[in-house]
Enzyme design. Structure first.
Site, short mmCIF file in Angstrom:
data_model
loop_
_atom_site.label_atom_id
_atom_site.label_comp_id
_atom_site.label_asym_id
_atom_site.label_seq_id
_atom_site.Cartn_x
_atom_site.Cartn_y
_atom_site.Cartn_z
N ILE A 58 54.93 0.35 50.55
CA ILE A 58 55.35 -1.08 50.51
C ILE A 58 56.24 -1.43 49.83
CG2 ILE A 58 56.39 -2.61 52.48
CD1 ILE A 58 56.53 0.07 53.37
N CYS A 59 54.97 -2.00 49.43
CA CYS A 59 54.84 -2.30 47.69
C CYS A 59 55.29 -1.69 46.66
CB CYS A 59 53.64 -3.02 47.34
SG CYS A 59 52.30 -4.17 48.33
N SER A 60 55.29 -0.87 46.50
CA SER A 60 56.04 -0.15 45.95
C SER A 60 57.62 0.42 46.02
CB SER A 60 55.74 1.52 45.18
OG SER A 60 56.08 2.14 44.54
#
Length: 163
Positions: A58-60
């Site tokens: 998700i951060c990516s």
């Protein structure tokens, strides 16, 4: 403040700044080891994307999305902040072809100033902050569920309105 990580409650320590107040200043290093200060951007709206761990899915996705937006919008400064190490961030950027401003908060100063540190995880909470040309906080969104993507459309709308 409590948020969830895959349904499990975790606590964020500190107090988030209030919308309408002056955004807390910060000084963090970028991937070139240059110190970047919030005050460097007075006169330009800033969208700060905070991710818990650049090496997670998700951060990516969040960082790549704002990198794409940054390439299309010239009059807004896009910054991603995580407490990953410089090396982790640099490796991720090289692998993903991302060239936006990425700052590392390994000392926890940004997390303290913006009330985003989750001691149980040793990570920052997922959030987005939009700061106007005068340095005032005009939008803040702390994700209630860390494992979910933020509301990109609202954040971008608020950043464009701050121009």
């Amino acid at each position: 403040m409590k948020v969830t990580k895959k349904g499990e409650e975790v606590e964020i320590i500190g107090t988030q700044p209030e919308v309408g107040s002056q955004a807390p200043g910060f000084s963090l290093k970028n991937l070139a080891d240059k110190t970047v200060n919030l005050s460097d951007f007075i006169g330009t709206p800033v969208l700060i994307s905070v991710v818990p761990d650049i090496d997670t899915r998700i951060c990516s996705l969040q960082t790549k999305r704002f990198n794409q937006e940054a390439a299309q919008i010239e009059d807004i400064k896009f910054i991603t902040i995580s407490n990953n190490t410089k090396e982790e961030q640099a490796n991720w950027c090289a692998a993903e072809g991302v060239d936006m401003e990425i700052l590392h908060d390994t000392e926890g100063t940004f997390g303290d100033a913006y009330g985003l540190f989750i001691p149980e995880m040793g990570r920052l909470a997922r959030g987005i902050f939009v700061i106007d040309k005068e340095g005032k906080l005009v939008y803040e969104a702390i994700s209630a569920e860390i494992a979910e993507e933020p509301d990109y459309a609202t954040a971008l709308e608020k950043a464009k309105a701050a121009r």
